[in-house]
Motif scaffolding. Structure first.
Motif, mmCIF file in Angstrom:
data_model
loop_
_atom_site.group_PDB
_atom_site.id
_atom_site.type_symbol
_atom_site.label_atom_id
_atom_site.label_comp_id
_atom_site.label_asym_id
_atom_site.label_seq_id
_atom_site.Cartn_x
_atom_site.Cartn_y
_atom_site.Cartn_z
ATOM 1 N N ARG A 1 0.845 -1.212 0.000
ATOM 2 C CA ARG A 1 0.000 0.000 0.000
ATOM 3 C C ARG A 1 0.869 1.247 0.000
ATOM 4 O O ARG A 1 0.533 2.253 -0.645
ATOM 5 N N ALA A 2 1.976 1.199 0.730
ATOM 6 C CA ALA A 2 2.894 2.345 0.737
ATOM 7 C C ALA A 2 3.456 2.591 -0.652
ATOM 8 O O ALA A 2 3.587 3.743 -1.090
ATOM 9 N N ILE A 3 3.781 1.515 -1.363
ATOM 10 C CA ILE A 3 4.287 1.646 -2.730
ATOM 11 C C ILE A 3 3.214 2.217 -3.643
ATOM 12 O O ILE A 3 3.473 3.115 -4.449
ATOM 13 N N ARG A 4 1.984 1.713 -3.529
ATOM 14 C CA ARG A 4 0.900 2.215 -4.371
ATOM 15 C C ARG A 4 0.560 3.664 -4.044
ATOM 16 O O ARG A 4 0.071 4.409 -4.898
ATOM 17 N N ALA A 5 0.824 4.072 -2.806
ATOM 18 C CA ALA A 5 0.542 5.454 -2.410
ATOM 19 C C ALA A 5 1.440 6.455 -3.118
ATOM 20 O O ALA A 5 1.131 7.656 -3.153
ATOM 21 N N LEU A 6 2.546 5.986 -3.710
ATOM 22 C CA LEU A 6 3.444 6.900 -4.419
ATOM 23 C C LEU A 6 2.721 7.614 -5.543
ATOM 24 O O LEU A 6 3.028 8.775 -5.857
ATOM 25 N N LYS A 7 1.750 6.941 -6.163
ATOM 26 C CA LYS A 7 1.003 7.571 -7.251
ATOM 27 C C LYS A 7 0.045 8.643 -6.744
ATOM 28 O O LYS A 7 -0.429 9.461 -7.525
ATOM 29 N N GLY A 8 -0.275 8.601 -5.458
ATOM 30 C CA GLY A 8 -1.165 9.605 -4.889
ATOM 31 C C GLY A 8 -0.461 10.898 -4.544
ATOM 32 O O GLY A 8 -1.100 11.847 -4.095
ATOM 33 N N GLY A 9 0.852 10.936 -4.742
ATOM 34 C CA GLY A 9 1.618 12.142 -4.463
ATOM 35 C C GLY A 9 2.447 11.987 -3.200
ATOM 36 O O GLY A 9 2.028 11.350 -2.222
ATOM 37 N N GLN A 10 3.624 12.559 -3.218
ATOM 38 C CA GLN A 10 4.543 12.428 -2.096
ATOM 39 C C GLN A 10 3.994 13.083 -0.840
ATOM 40 O O GLN A 10 4.173 12.559 0.263
ATOM 41 N N LEU A 11 3.307 14.216 -0.965
ATOM 42 C CA LEU A 11 2.785 14.916 0.194
ATOM 43 C C LEU A 11 1.789 14.052 0.953
ATOM 44 O O LEU A 11 1.848 13.932 2.181
ATOM 45 N N MET A 12 0.856 13.443 0.234
ATOM 46 C CA MET A 12 -0.128 12.591 0.884
ATOM 47 C C MET A 12 0.546 11.413 1.568
ATOM 48 O O MET A 12 0.276 11.100 2.730
ATOM 49 N N ALA A 13 1.444 10.742 0.860
ATOM 50 C CA ALA A 13 2.088 9.558 1.421
ATOM 51 C C ALA A 13 2.920 9.899 2.649
ATOM 52 O O ALA A 13 2.858 9.202 3.675
ATOM 53 N N GLU A 14 3.709 10.964 2.573
ATOM 54 C CA GLU A 14 4.518 11.359 3.720
ATOM 55 C C GLU A 14 3.644 11.736 4.915
ATOM 56 O O GLU A 14 4.006 11.470 6.067
ATOM 57 N N SER A 15 2.495 12.341 4.654
ATOM 58 C CA SER A 15 1.580 12.721 5.734
ATOM 59 C C SER A 15 0.966 11.503 6.410
ATOM 60 O O SER A 15 0.438 11.611 7.521
ATOM 61 N N MET A 16 1.003 10.358 5.730
ATOM 62 C CA MET A 16 0.541 9.105 6.340
ATOM 63 C C MET A 16 1.686 8.379 7.058
ATOM 64 O O MET A 16 1.523 7.257 7.519
ATOM 65 N N GLY A 17 2.856 9.021 7.120
ATOM 66 C CA GLY A 17 3.998 8.416 7.799
ATOM 67 C C GLY A 17 4.821 7.498 6.918
ATOM 68 O O GLY A 17 5.659 6.742 7.414
ATOM 69 N N ILE A 18 4.619 7.546 5.605
ATOM 70 C CA ILE A 18 5.331 6.674 4.675
ATOM 71 C C ILE A 18 6.639 7.337 4.238
ATOM 72 O O ILE A 18 6.639 8.496 3.826
ATOM 73 N N ASN A 19 7.715 6.602 4.340
ATOM 74 C CA ASN A 19 9.003 7.075 3.839
ATOM 75 C C ASN A 19 9.024 6.831 2.329
ATOM 76 O O ASN A 19 9.330 5.726 1.870
ATOM 77 N N THR A 20 8.666 7.845 1.562
ATOM 78 C CA THR A 20 8.473 7.657 0.127
ATOM 79 C C THR A 20 9.779 7.307 -0.589
ATOM 80 O O THR A 20 9.777 6.504 -1.533
ATOM 81 N N PHE A 21 10.886 7.887 -0.163
ATOM 82 C CA PHE A 21 12.151 7.570 -0.826
ATOM 83 C C PHE A 21 12.522 6.105 -0.590
ATOM 84 O O PHE A 21 12.995 5.419 -1.498
#
Length: 599
Positions: free
Chosen positions: A188-208
């Motif tokens: 889910r964290a990987i799929r969240a990358l398409k939702g934008g970095q801001l959204m994913a990071e705000s969910m606590g996901i380390n996008t890099f």
């Protein structure tokens, strides 16, 4: 017929194929398996993660050349003497070499965005291709011949119909672990990358980190394909590892379905067979030799991108009965243990404070000397006319942006130099002015993203399906939050098919799933009908009673006045009033600034 029966039939067919098909057809199937392994990595990287790469063929080359060098060099360097020229040691060296190169290239390339990212992959793809051709130890453009055949338990895989089973066994395992990964917390964290970095990071996901994970996995899949290719052909040269092949891999992903695991296999099969058929028949039609198939395939790709951007696999899925598709629904184990919850602060405790915050953008002062406080068990509204600076202030409070002067404190800690991910881990969650959901994911999966920080199982556990207990706990929490906000009937509904009002409520459920003590809501009532607003107000009052601190920016003044405890009013980036709703309604400065110009 259930999906597992189709899979069993498909596996039996694959097993029997070498026994009934001619050698040429088996060779084509081997190539399809090798290509599909590379395209599977592109499904993760491009289709799911949203990062276009033209350089996968170079990783195939690393795997192929590593084993070619190990198995054909008569006098290996001392530090490689332990390999003893074994193809299996060549596999290990190829994977390790590819991992090191991928980590380096990923660290450099994945920081790029927009069109710079694919251009970056083209650059290092071409560089590796020419490196293969210019190194004399690698045979130059002539290549390396005389590679040994693979040997398993004394059986020599020296023919296409023998190595066929190894190629397809490895591909099936790769499909299995990729499916496991995507259907997990890490997925889910990987799929969240398409939702934008801001959204994913705000969910606590380390996008890099998520980007690096799929970049590394896709590179290893490609290297594994290269190893198999080298010992199938028993000869390597740079030609199959150039930019043209990198483009072909992307074409395969697009044809099959760039976001579909099984689409990788379908795309590799369709393009390989179609290219072979066109090479056989087009010269007969055109009356001469030439790369006519490239022209036709290019036109077909353009047509497909216009008519079927989701690929052929998505079309096939839509043609299947609904009951088959429902088999993919995520099942929630209601008997799973509850996730631990943090104790909310005592009512009245100061949780979030802005002290004399000023934010400048060049000569523009968006916020000027702004101060406010938010306490546990309180709902605070931030209002003001268009251009008042509310969104900028919201970004300062959520650590999306940093003040030019002044500071923001959360739980008595300064947010200076903290990222939105770090702040989310501290206990702050938020929604967005423009809804940021993953439209093709179910409501349940979208909300489960909010619980990302509350899970600990990593990538290896996800790949081999060892995180099921934790996964069920996360899904149970997501289901609870959906029921809590009144969307319990939409667990398996795609988020993109919900109404705007429901999507906003879904964002709140996702924010609550992180178990925050402070909730920042950016226009939560926008797009909601009257009854939905009443339900939202009831939910926020309940959360306030539990001790949650809520700050909201909102347009609807009736909604605000009947809900909040205090109001801060902004105009031209400055605070012009603060007080109880009844005080704000009669404040002369507010009436002058706001009435008739309210957002």
């Amino acid at each position: 017929m259930k999906q597992r029966y189709l899979i069993i039939i498909g596996l039996i067919t694959l097993f029997l194929a070498p026994l009934v098909l001619p050698t040429f057809q088996i060779t084509l199937l081997n190539y399809i398996g090798l290509y599909a392994l590379v395209v599977l990595g592109l499904v993760l990287l491009t289709g799911v993660g949203g990062m276009t790469s033209f350089g996968q063929a170079a990783f195939v080359g690393l795997g192929a050349y590593a084993t070619a060098y190990i198995t054909t060099t008569e006098q290996l360097p001392e530090w490689l003497s332990w390999t003893a020229g074994s193809p299996w040691a060549g596999l290990l060296v190829g994977i390790l070499l590819t991992a090191v190169v991928a980590l380096f290239l990923g660290a450099v390339t994945l920081k790029l965005s927009g069109h710079y990212l694919p251009l970056g992959t083209i650059a290092w793809g071409i560089s590796l291709y020419y490196l293969f051709g210019t190194m004399s130890s690698m045979g130059g453009h002539t290549g390396i011949s005389g590679l040994p055949s693979l040997n398993i338990f004394g059986i020599s895989l020296d023919k296409g119909e023998k190595i066929y089973y190894l190629i397809w066994a490895i591909l099936m395992v790769a499909i299995w672990i990729t499916s496991n990964l995507l259907n997990s917390r890490e997925g889910r964290a990987i799929r969240a990358l398409k939702g934008g970095q801001l959204m994913a990071e705000s969910m606590g996901i380390n996008t890099f980190r998520s980007k690096m994970v799929i970049f590394l996995i896709s590179a290893i899949f490609a290297a594994l394909s290269g190893w198999l290719y080298a010992h199938t052909q028993r000869f390597v040269n740079p030609t199959p590892f150039g930019l043209q092949m990198g483009i072909d891999y992307l074409f395969m992903a697009l044809i099959g379905g760039a976001a579909s695991v099984w689409g990788a296999l379908l795309g590799a099969g369709v393009l390989t067979m179609l290219k072979q058929w066109l090479q056989d028949f087009l010269p007969l039609i055109m009356g001469g030799s030439g790369q006519y198939e490239t022209i036709v395939l290019g036109l077909l790709i353009i047509f497909m991108m216009q008519r079927a951007p989701g690929g052929l696999w998505l079309i096939l899925v839509k043609l299947t009965p609904v009951s088959w598709r429902n088999q993919h629904r995520i099942k929630v184990d209601t008997s799973a243990a509850d996730l631990p919850r943090q104790a909310l602060p005592k009512k009245g405790d100061l949780l979030l404070e802005a002290r004399h915050v000023t934010r400048r953008f060049g000569g523009l002062v968006a916020n000027n000397n702004m101060s406010l406080q938010l306490h546990a068990g309180e709902v605070l509204a931030l209002i003001g006319p268009n251009g008042a600076g509310k969104s900028t202030m919201f970004n300062q409070l959520s650590a999306v942006d940093s003040p030019s002067d002044g500071e923001v404190l959360f739980l008595n800690q300064s947010l200076s130099n903290k990222t939105s991910r770090q702040v989310a881990q501290m206990g702050m969650s938020r929604t967005f002015q423009h809804v940021k959901l993953l439209p093709t994911m179910s409501a349940l999966e979208n909300v489960a993203l909010g619980a990302h920080m509350r899970g600990k199982k990593g990538v290896l556990n996800a790949l081999f399906h060892l995180e099921r207990d934790e996964e069920q706990r996360l899904l149970k929490e997501a289901q609870y939050q959906l029921n809590r906000v009144g969307l319990g009937d939409h667990l398996h509904t795609e988020a993109g098919s919900l109404s705007l009002g429901q999507q906003r409520i879904l964002e709140i459920a996702r924010a609550l799933c992180s178990d925050p003590c402070v909730l920042l809501l950016d226009e939560p009532a926008a797009g909601l009908r009257h009854k939905e607003k009443q339900a939202l107000a009831g939910l926020l009052k309940k959360l306030r009673a539990e001790g949650l601190a809520i700050l909201l920016v909102e347009h609807d003044m009736d909604f605000v006045m009947n809900l909040v405890d205090r109001i801060v009013v902004m105009e031209f980036g400055e605070k012009i009033a603060e007080g109880l709703p009844e005080e704000i309604q009669t404040n002369p400065a507010v009436l002058e600034a706001y009435l008739g110009g309210a957002e």
